[in-house]
Design a protein around this motif. Sequence first.
Motif, short mmCIF file in Angstrom:
data_model
loop_
_atom_site.label_atom_id
_atom_site.label_comp_id
_atom_site.label_asym_id
_atom_site.label_seq_id
_atom_site.Cartn_x
_atom_site.Cartn_y
_atom_site.Cartn_z
N GLN A 66 0.99 11.54 -10.22
CA GLN A 66 0.10 12.71 -10.19
C GLN A 66 0.91 14.00 -10.23
O GLN A 66 0.50 14.99 -10.86
CB GLN A 66 -0.77 12.67 -8.93
CG GLN A 66 -1.83 11.58 -8.95
CD GLN A 66 -2.61 11.50 -7.65
OE1 GLN A 66 -2.64 12.47 -6.89
NE2 GLN A 66 -3.23 10.36 -7.40
N GLY B 206 -6.25 12.78 -6.50
CA GLY B 206 -6.40 12.63 -5.06
C GLY B 206 -5.83 11.33 -4.55
O GLY B 206 -5.01 10.67 -5.20
N HIS B 207 -6.29 10.94 -3.38
CA HIS B 207 -5.77 9.74 -2.72
C HIS B 207 -6.13 8.50 -3.53
O HIS B 207 -7.29 8.31 -3.93
CB HIS B 207 -6.37 9.63 -1.31
CG HIS B 207 -5.60 8.75 -0.39
ND1 HIS B 207 -5.55 7.37 -0.53
CD2 HIS B 207 -4.82 9.04 0.68
CE1 HIS B 207 -4.79 6.85 0.41
NE2 HIS B 207 -4.33 7.86 1.16
N PRO B 208 -5.15 7.59 -3.80
CA PRO B 208 -5.44 6.39 -4.61
C PRO B 208 -6.40 5.42 -3.96
O PRO B 208 -7.04 4.62 -4.64
CB PRO B 208 -4.06 5.76 -4.81
CG PRO B 208 -3.24 6.27 -3.68
CD PRO B 208 -3.74 7.66 -3.40
N LYS C 25 1.64 6.46 -7.05
CA LYS C 25 0.54 7.27 -7.57
C LYS C 25 0.78 8.75 -7.31
O LYS C 25 0.43 9.60 -8.15
CB LYS C 25 -0.79 6.84 -6.95
CG LYS C 25 -1.24 5.44 -7.36
CD LYS C 25 -1.55 5.36 -8.83
CE LYS C 25 -2.80 6.11 -9.20
NZ LYS C 25 -3.18 5.91 -10.62
N SER C 26 1.41 9.08 -6.16
CA SER C 26 1.69 10.48 -5.86
C SER C 26 2.70 11.04 -6.85
O SER C 26 2.58 12.20 -7.30
CB SER C 26 2.23 10.61 -4.42
OG SER C 26 1.27 10.19 -3.49
N THR D 212 0.82 -1.21 0.00
CA THR D 212 0.00 0.00 0.00
C THR D 212 0.86 1.27 0.00
O THR D 212 0.55 2.24 -0.71
CB THR D 212 -0.93 0.01 1.22
OG1 THR D 212 -0.17 -0.17 2.43
CG2 THR D 212 -1.96 -1.11 1.12
N LYS E 119 -9.00 6.40 -2.12
CA LYS E 119 -10.15 7.20 -1.68
C LYS E 119 -11.44 6.40 -1.71
O LYS E 119 -12.27 6.48 -0.80
CB LYS E 119 -10.26 8.45 -2.55
CG LYS E 119 -11.39 9.40 -2.13
CD LYS E 119 -11.44 10.63 -3.03
CE LYS E 119 -12.57 11.55 -2.60
NZ LYS E 119 -12.64 12.76 -3.48
N ARG F 262 0.94 3.99 -2.94
CA ARG F 262 0.60 5.38 -2.64
C ARG F 262 1.70 6.32 -3.13
O ARG F 262 1.42 7.36 -3.75
CB ARG F 262 0.41 5.54 -1.13
CG ARG F 262 0.26 6.99 -0.65
CD ARG F 262 -1.07 7.59 -1.07
NE ARG F 262 -1.11 9.03 -0.87
CZ ARG F 262 -1.34 9.62 0.29
NH1 ARG F 262 -1.53 8.89 1.40
NH2 ARG F 262 -1.40 10.94 0.37
#
Length: 216
Positions: A84, A92-94, A80-81, A73, A96, A77
Amino acid sequence: MADPMTQSGQISSSLNASSTKESTYSVMELVYWRDPKKSAVAFGMSLLVLLSLATFSVISVLSYLLLALLCVTITFRVYKSVIQAVQKSGEGHPFKGLMEQDLTVQPETFRKYVDVFLTYVNRAVKQVRHFLLVEDLVDSLKLAGFMWLMTYVGAVFNGITILILADIILFSTPPVYDKNKTQIDKYIELIRTRVEVTLAKLQDKLPGALKRTKAE
């Protein structure tokens, strides 16, 4: 007019029966490999956990599992950050979608599963009383013979080893039985008949007061 308490009890019993059927159906779908991917994941994960417990302590196994999950995780995260930030997107948060899901256990759901659990507990208590208090001598002798055999099994295998073998048998026997049902049923019926004949002969040798009557 029907008693509200009676209606409530009938509805609760109906829900419990429905829940039990659904759970049983899901388990049967897994062990019969109706969906090979789901069955493979369930078998692989269960076997991996049992093999881990055979090698490490429960605390170590739980710690490693949570650590592996956190590694996945956290890595996802961070990945993905970075994506982005490079693409300048505002996704936003992956996680979410998962974070917004309601994971709270509803009181009705909790009570439903507690009722199902209590049903099995009460059934088990009645069976224990039936065997240990020798309500039926033949049944108690069967249990005694089975427990005697289990002492030899316990001397050869420990609990985790038995669970590993049970897990392998659980996921391998149903498909084999499904493919060779006719032949297996024939042999099972033959064995069952011989066992019943043997038990009947033993029962005939018991004193009259201890014989099981057809009315029972």
